[in-house]
Design a protein around this motif. Structure first.
Motif: not given
Length: 783
Positions: A71-86
């Motif tokens: 998992r890349v984001v070790t401290k996720p913010e208060a969001w519903a989804s992560e998308r579109d990696p580049a």
């Protein structure tokens, strides 16, 4: 593509080699092989050693064979989804988009993992980041209610975004070429091209500069292309597209910036197996100024989805997706939110690797990922909750606080979900408590309900003038023909059940369509050029409409006589003449039926103004329909069958290959019929008789369900056993009744309305199983 000719031989060979590399969450394909699901997008690291994927709406990196997932984001913010990696060009960072409070922003995180850093924060959405070689990120941005535009910003967020799109046309899913000189994107510009979304390329503007240079069209094929991905040679792009109704990934050669536009009709033909030839410019070989078109496309994979080209140019990673099935707009596209992958079907969102572009799907292998963590369920919950909040419960709305409270109530339950079934059960409970979107309305006099608020208002106005429910219904029907033409119009048909004060029982007014007298098997006009089937649409397959006759009969016999016929048509005339502001419903239906509208000049003029599908918020005007309604208001309903409108219909049919004649229209009559009668828990049930079959089906189903005794206080929306019996009561109906037009064929209802028959069918319901009739489903009706 130097080896284009040698590829022709192998284009139709089809090889799928599916491998399971690790223990993961899998489903079975039609080849009975394990396939991992939950992947939306994939991107190759610059050295080709790792993939970044969106997996259950979180960004992960892993080896190309699915190992060492992190998992890349070790401290996720208060969001519903992560998308579109580049990936950044040096492979040290990953840009991605993340949704918070219903809006996407672009973020950057270290590829090895860590806390993310926000790059954009403008109102609206920012999606699909792509890195330049000079430290910028190109992304797509749209304000609320606006169109997508390409923009660029420094990756450290130190500069203000610069718009790269040079004009008002929509552009999205931008991808910077490996050499950093050009950007490929998707756009629906150039309305002469049937309002398609095509792949385009443009030189990348220098830092601080707005978009410049020629827009080079790469594809010009009917349909919607998406998610372009560059090959390492900077000369080809792969993209997802639908051809002939089938999804796939295609590859096209990108013209150089100084290349002249190819001659019209150049490139391989649609049936060659290589794709379809590009046409220069618009119809007739006309070339749009400043635009260059590509010449051909090649099918690389039948796994349609988001492609990513490996740095060595030998492999495509494809994260598959499913296209929406076209249909009536009962569920219009009120927004473009993607469904949660955690709740997707078994064949959706799989990750494939394909040797490309060689033989179709050569060396295709599914990449299996490790077992996902429980965050996929809470992510799915957040997406569902946020979508509904954005649509119905925004801040300040009547029920915003109640909807926020439901999130706090049910999200902890979702965190305990073990599988898709338990996750969906939590969402079902959330939806079951969904508060009213608007305040409840009560009236001591009457309430008018229809599929559109403007049509309901037309009916309410008639009641205010002293009309009765029949008058109001007629006004609503005419108005619906304007504001909901995809489902209601004077070109349609129907039945009305009428039960007025003083009647002993209801009466059914039947105004179903009728086949013309010349609609016979020996009439060549009704069949395609091959003579094997009737045409799918057009004048040759039009039936005689019944709506106007039905409304006329209702008015003449059951209207209040206090409101003139012309006054009942007047609200519809005003709506057609002055237009009305569209919501999402009609544009959705027009988009789904776009190819059919384009076949006919007059339909295209009305429903595709300027060659484009209307958008929510546009004013929709239909002057021609207003003129027809004026004639109906002046001459009466019979004008449609034996007057000036009838003559226009017949003349148009004769000129365009239709078979409806003046005799067909003149003989049409609406008919009064007796309703079908049944019983349900002590209540009489009335429904429509033949030629419609659903009336009998509804009555028989209720007769069967009446033998079920639900638990005290149970409702089928909350009690699984009750809901099971509701479904099974419909399924256990048996075939045998003959439903047909009583004017032309014998009708036999058999014993389908008898109480003993209902009890016999009820006994077939198993509380623990789904009913399946021997030899197939038994609930059909002979027609």
């Amino acid at each position: 593509m130097k080896n284009m000719k040698s590829m022709k031989v192998g284009l139709f060979s089809f090889l799928i080699l599916t491998v399971t590399l690790t223990t993961g969450t899998v489903v079975k394909t039609s080849q009975d092989a394990a396939v991992t699901t939950g992947v939306r997008e994939a991107a190759w690291a610059p050295d080709g050693k790792r993939l970044a994927v969106t997996w259950f709406d979180a960004i992960w990196t892993l080896t190309p064979d699915g190992r060492d997932a992190k998992r890349v984001v070790t401290k996720p913010e208060a969001w519903a989804s992560e998308r579109d990696p580049a990936w950044s060009p040096d492979g040290k960072s990953i840009a991605f988009s993340a949704s918070a409070n219903g809006q996407f922003d672009v973020w950057v995180v270290q590829a090895g993992g860590g806390a993310p850093r926000r790059v954009t924060s403008a109102p609206g959405d920012e999606r699909w980041p792509s890195w330049t070689r000079d430290g910028r990120i190109v992304f797509s941005q749209r304000a609320s209610g606006g169109v997508w535009r390409l923009s660029a910003i420094s990756a450290d967020g130190s500069s203000q975004p610069v718009v790269l799109s040079p004009d008002g046309a929509a552009e999205w899913q931008g991808r910077v070429s490996p050499d950093g000189k050009r950007v490929a994107f998707v756009s629906d510009r150039d309305p002469e091209n049937n309002n398609d979304a095509d792949v385009w390329v443009r030189e990348l503007a220098a830092p601080g500069a707005a978009g410049a240079g020629r827009s080079i069209r790469v594809t010009r094929v009917a349909g919607v292309e998406s998610h372009p991905a560059w090959a390492a040679d900077n000369a080809r792009v792969a993209y997802a597209a639908s051809r002939g109704g089938a999804l796939g990934v295609w590859v096209s050669v990108v013209p150089s910036a100084d290349a002249p536009a190819p001659a019209a009709g150049g490139g391989p033909s649609a049936g060659s197996g290589q794709g379809r030839g590009g046409r220069a410019g618009g119809p007739g070989g006309q070339t749009t100024p400043g635009v260059v078109s590509g010449s051909s496309d090649v099918l690389a994979s039948r796994h349609g989805g988001v492609p990513a080209w490996s740095p060595d140019g030998q492999m495509l990673a494809i994260a598959t997706f499913a296209t929406a099935t076209g249909g009536y707009n009962g569920n219009p596209a009120r927004n473009d939110d993607d469904p949660p992958t955690a709740l997707a079907g078994a064949s959706q969102f799989a990750l494939w690797k394909v040797l490309a572009p060689r033989a179709i799907d050569e060396g295709a292998a599914n990449v299996t990922l490790p077992t996902p963590d429980a965050a996929r369920w809470t992510s799915a919950f957040d997406q569902v909750w946020q979508t509904l909040k954005t649509m119905y419960y925004a801040a300040g709305s009547v029920s915003a606080g109640a909807w926020d409270a439901l999130r706090e109530k049910y999200r902890p339950e979702m965190a305990q979900a073990k599988d898709a079934a338990s996750a969906e059960a939590v969402i079902d409970r959330l939806i079951a408590e969904q508060p009213l979107i608007k305040p409840a309305i009560e009236s001591p006099r009457a309430v008018v309900a229809s599929a559109h608020a403007l049509a309901s208002a037309a009916g309410a106005a008639i009641l205010e003038k002293g009309g009765n429910v029949v008058d109001a219904g007629i006004a609503v029907s005419f108005a619906l023909g304007v504001v909901e033409p995809d489902a209601s119009s004077i070109g349609g048909d129907g039945q009305a059940i009428l039960f007025l004060k003083g009647m002993a029982e209801p009466i059914v007014i039947e105004y179903k369509d009728m086949t013309p007298g010349h609609a016979t098997g020996d009439n060549a006009k009704l069949f395609t050029a091959t003579g094997q089937r009737t045409a799918a649409d057009g004048p040759s397959v039009a039936n005689i409409p019944g709506v106007v006759a039905g409304l006329d009969l209702l008015y003449q016999k059951y209207g209040s006589k206090k409101v003139a016929w012309a006054d009942l048509v007047a609200p519809a005339i005003a709506l057609a003449d002055d237009g009305f502001v569209l919501d999402e419903a009609l544009p959705t239906s027009i988009a789904e039926g776009r190819e059919s509208f384009q076949k006919y000049a007059e339909a295209s003029k009305v429903f595709l103004p300027g060659g484009k599908v209307p958008r929510a918020g546009d004013r929709f005007v239909n002057k021609d329909y207003a003129e027809t309604l004026r004639t109906l208001a002046k001459e009466g309903g019979q004008s449609f069958y034996r007057g000036s409108i009838a003559r226009k219909i017949v003349d148009d049919m004769a000129a365009n290959g239709g078979v409806i004649t003046v005799e067909d229209l003149a003989q049409y009559r609406a008919i009064e019929r007796k309703p079908l009668v049944g019983h349900y828990r002590g209540h009489l049930v009335y429904s429509v008789p033949p030629p419609v079959s659903t009336g009998l089906q509804v009555v028989e189903t209720l007769n069967i369900l009446g033998h079920y005794q639900p638990r005290a206080g149970a409702r089928y929306t909350t009690d699984a056993d009750y809901f099971h019996h509701v479904i099974e009561a419909w399924r256990v109906r048996d075939g045998g009744a003959r439903i047909a037009d009583p004017e032309r064929w014998p009708v036999d209802l058999g014993n389908h309305l008898e109480p003993g028959h209902a009890l016999e069918r009820f006994k077939l319901i198993d509380p623990k199983k789904v009913y399946s009739a021997a030899g197939g489903r038994g609930g059909g009706l002979a027609t």
